[in-house]
Design a protein around this motif. Structure first.
Motif, PDB file in Angstrom:
ATOM      1  N   PRO A  12      -3.496  90.518   7.252  1.00  0.00           N
ATOM      2  CA  PRO A  12      -3.021  91.863   7.791  1.00  0.00           C
ATOM      3  C   PRO A  12      -2.038  92.457   6.822  1.00  0.00           C
ATOM      4  O   PRO A  12      -1.157  91.768   6.419  1.00  0.00           O
ATOM      5  N   SER A  13      -2.065  93.802   6.642  1.00  0.00           N
ATOM      6  CA  SER A  13      -0.691  94.339   5.935  1.00  0.00           C
ATOM      7  C   SER A  13       0.365  94.346   6.635  1.00  0.00           C
ATOM      8  O   SER A  13       0.432  93.925   7.847  1.00  0.00           O
ATOM      9  N   PHE A  14       1.565  94.573   5.950  1.00  0.00           N
ATOM     10  CA  PHE A  14       2.948  94.788   6.717  1.00  0.00           C
ATOM     11  C   PHE A  14       2.819  95.765   7.697  1.00  0.00           C
ATOM     12  O   PHE A  14       3.258  95.492   8.830  1.00  0.00           O
ATOM     13  N   THR A  15       2.131  96.961   7.622  1.00  0.00           N
ATOM     14  CA  THR A  15       2.173  98.015   8.430  1.00  0.00           C
ATOM     15  C   THR A  15       1.099  97.404   9.734  1.00  0.00           C
ATOM     16  O   THR A  15       1.565  97.487  10.963  1.00  0.00           O
ATOM     17  N   ASP A  16       0.304  96.635   9.516  1.00  0.00           N
ATOM     18  CA  ASP A  16      -0.483  96.180  10.559  1.00  0.00           C
ATOM     19  C   ASP A  16       0.154  95.450  11.401  1.00  0.00           C
ATOM     20  O   ASP A  16       0.146  95.306  12.733  1.00  0.00           O
ATOM     21  N   ALA A  17       0.956  94.370  10.941  1.00  0.00           N
ATOM     22  CA  ALA A  17       1.716  93.271  11.509  1.00  0.00           C
ATOM     23  C   ALA A  17       2.752  94.242  12.168  1.00  0.00           C
ATOM     24  O   ALA A  17       3.080  93.753  13.665  1.00  0.00           O
ATOM     25  N   LEU A  18       3.413  95.112  11.698  1.00  0.00           N
ATOM     26  CA  LEU A  18       4.534  95.856  12.517  1.00  0.00           C
ATOM     27  C   LEU A  18       3.745  96.738  13.738  1.00  0.00           C
ATOM     28  O   LEU A  18       4.455  96.630  14.907  1.00  0.00           O
ATOM     29  N   ARG A  19       2.655  97.224  13.575  1.00  0.00           N
ATOM     30  CA  ARG A  19       1.826  97.879  14.497  1.00  0.00           C
ATOM     31  C   ARG A  19       1.661  96.873  15.769  1.00  0.00           C
ATOM     32  O   ARG A  19       1.707  97.151  16.825  1.00  0.00           O
ATOM     33  N   ALA A  20       1.126  95.589  15.451  1.00  0.00           N
ATOM     34  CA  ALA A  20       1.141  94.679  16.472  1.00  0.00           C
ATOM     35  C   ALA A  20       2.251  94.405  17.053  1.00  0.00           C
ATOM     36  O   ALA A  20       2.183  94.377  18.543  1.00  0.00           O
ATOM     37  N   VAL A  21       3.279  94.204  16.321  1.00  0.00           N
ATOM     38  CA  VAL A  21       4.473  93.856  17.101  1.00  0.00           C
ATOM     39  C   VAL A  21       4.877  95.033  18.097  1.00  0.00           C
ATOM     40  O   VAL A  21       5.469  94.689  19.042  1.00  0.00           O
ATOM     41  N   GLU A  22       4.693  96.104  17.526  1.00  0.00           N
ATOM     42  CA  GLU A  22       5.186  97.288  18.255  1.00  0.00           C
ATOM     43  C   GLU A  22       4.234  97.344  19.587  1.00  0.00           C
ATOM     44  O   GLU A  22       4.774  97.570  20.700  1.00  0.00           O
ATOM     45  N   SER A  23       3.060  97.198  19.698  1.00  0.00           N
ATOM     46  CA  SER A  23       2.114  97.238  20.649  1.00  0.00           C
ATOM     47  C   SER A  23       2.310  96.208  21.585  1.00  0.00           C
ATOM     48  O   SER A  23       2.290  96.393  22.942  1.00  0.00           O
ATOM     49  N   VAL A  24       3.018  95.119  21.238  1.00  0.00           N
ATOM     50  CA  VAL A  24       3.317  94.177  22.152  1.00  0.00           C
ATOM     51  C   VAL A  24       4.879  94.436  22.898  1.00  0.00           C
ATOM     52  O   VAL A  24       4.999  94.106  24.100  1.00  0.00           O
ATOM     53  N   LEU A  25       5.651  94.751  22.177  1.00  0.00           N
ATOM     54  CA  LEU A  25       6.995  95.245  22.865  1.00  0.00           C
ATOM     55  C   LEU A  25       7.200  96.654  23.392  1.00  0.00           C
ATOM     56  O   LEU A  25       7.991  96.632  24.279  1.00  0.00           O
ATOM     57  N   MET A  26       6.258  97.377  23.121  1.00  0.00           N
ATOM     58  CA  MET A  26       6.616  98.789  23.784  1.00  0.00           C
ATOM     59  C   MET A  26       5.381  99.434  24.623  1.00  0.00           C
ATOM     60  O   MET A  26       4.206  98.962  24.271  1.00  0.00           O
ATOM     61  N   SER A  27       5.631  99.931  25.851  1.00  0.00           N
ATOM     62  CA  SER A  27       4.362 100.545  26.252  1.00  0.00           C
ATOM     63  C   SER A  27       3.938 101.569  25.463  1.00  0.00           C
ATOM     64  O   SER A  27       4.415 102.165  24.663  1.00  0.00           O
ATOM     65  N   SER A  28       2.742 102.120  26.125  1.00  0.00           N
ATOM     66  CA  SER A  28       1.941 103.281  25.201  1.00  0.00           C
ATOM     67  C   SER A  28       2.716 104.392  25.169  1.00  0.00           C
ATOM     68  O   SER A  28       2.801 105.246  24.076  1.00  0.00           O
ATOM     69  N   GLY A  29       3.390 104.832  26.182  1.00  0.00           N
ATOM     70  CA  GLY A  29       4.118 106.097  26.163  1.00  0.00           C
ATOM     71  C   GLY A  29       5.308 105.975  25.116  1.00  0.00           C
ATOM     72  O   GLY A  29       5.450 107.142  24.405  1.00  0.00           O
ATOM     73  N   GLN A  30       5.875 105.021  25.113  1.00  0.00           N
ATOM     74  CA  GLN A  30       7.096 104.777  23.992  1.00  0.00           C
ATOM     75  C   GLN A  30       6.523 104.776  22.677  1.00  0.00           C
ATOM     76  O   GLN A  30       7.143 105.402  21.775  1.00  0.00           O
ATOM     77  N   ARG A  31       5.417 104.100  22.433  1.00  0.00           N
ATOM     78  CA  ARG A  31       4.650 104.166  21.144  1.00  0.00           C
ATOM     79  C   ARG A  31       4.563 105.458  20.563  1.00  0.00           C
ATOM     80  O   ARG A  31       4.730 105.977  19.454  1.00  0.00           O
ATOM     81  N   THR A  32       3.794 106.273  21.428  1.00  0.00           N
ATOM     82  CA  THR A  32       3.503 107.760  21.214  1.00  0.00           C
ATOM     83  C   THR A  32       4.747 108.616  20.927  1.00  0.00           C
ATOM     84  O   THR A  32       4.724 109.418  19.780  1.00  0.00           O
ATOM     85  N   ALA A  33       5.852 108.481  21.638  1.00  0.00           N
ATOM     86  CA  ALA A  33       6.939 109.239  21.402  1.00  0.00           C
ATOM     87  C   ALA A  33       7.612 108.834  19.947  1.00  0.00           C
ATOM     88  O   ALA A  33       8.057 109.644  19.362  1.00  0.00           O
ATOM     89  N   ARG A  34       7.391 107.572  19.812  1.00  0.00           N
ATOM     90  CA  ARG A  34       8.233 107.107  18.456  1.00  0.00           C
ATOM     91  C   ARG A  34       7.245 107.549  17.342  1.00  0.00           C
ATOM     92  O   ARG A  34       7.913 107.861  16.215  1.00  0.00           O
ATOM     93  N   ARG A  35       5.940 107.411  17.497  1.00  0.00           N
ATOM     94  CA  ARG A  35       5.185 108.003  16.143  1.00  0.00           C
ATOM     95  C   ARG A  35       5.483 109.778  16.231  1.00  0.00           C
ATOM     96  O   ARG A  35       5.618 110.075  15.069  1.00  0.00           O
ATOM     97  N   ASN A  36       5.499 110.396  17.239  1.00  0.00           N
ATOM     98  CA  ASN A  36       5.698 111.586  17.245  1.00  0.00           C
ATOM     99  C   ASN A  36       7.133 112.217  16.413  1.00  0.00           C
ATOM    100  O   ASN A  36       7.175 112.805  15.678  1.00  0.00           O
ATOM    101  N   ALA A  37       8.106 111.273  16.826  1.00  0.00           N
ATOM    102  CA  ALA A  37       9.256 111.440  16.448  1.00  0.00           C
ATOM    103  C   ALA A  37       9.518 111.135  14.810  1.00  0.00           C
ATOM    104  O   ALA A  37       9.984 111.986  14.055  1.00  0.00           O
TER     105      ALA A  37
END
Length: 67
Positions: A12-37
């Protein structure tokens, strides 16, 4: 004697790895808010770059007319 089978697994690329960690650590709403920000930050940077370029063009036009 038979050679061992070769398994090709994609690393996996570095970005894919970060997204995987993000999905484990954050709920869906927080992920969406962070990406929007982050999208907003990138858009602000683009507008700032465009504004600086526009100022340069206008300054060069004013300078050429007064010379």
């Amino acid at each position: 004697m038979q050679a061992a089978p070769v398994r090709a697994t994609a690393i996996p690329s570095f970005t894919d790895a970060l997204r995987a960690v993000e999905s484990v650590l954050m709920s869906s709403g927080q992920r969406t808010a962070r990406r929007n920000a982050w999208t907003s930050v990138l858009e602000d940077r683009r507008r700032a770059k465009d504004r600086v370029e526009t100022e340069r063009v206008l300054d060069s036009v004013v300078t050429s007319r007064t010379s």
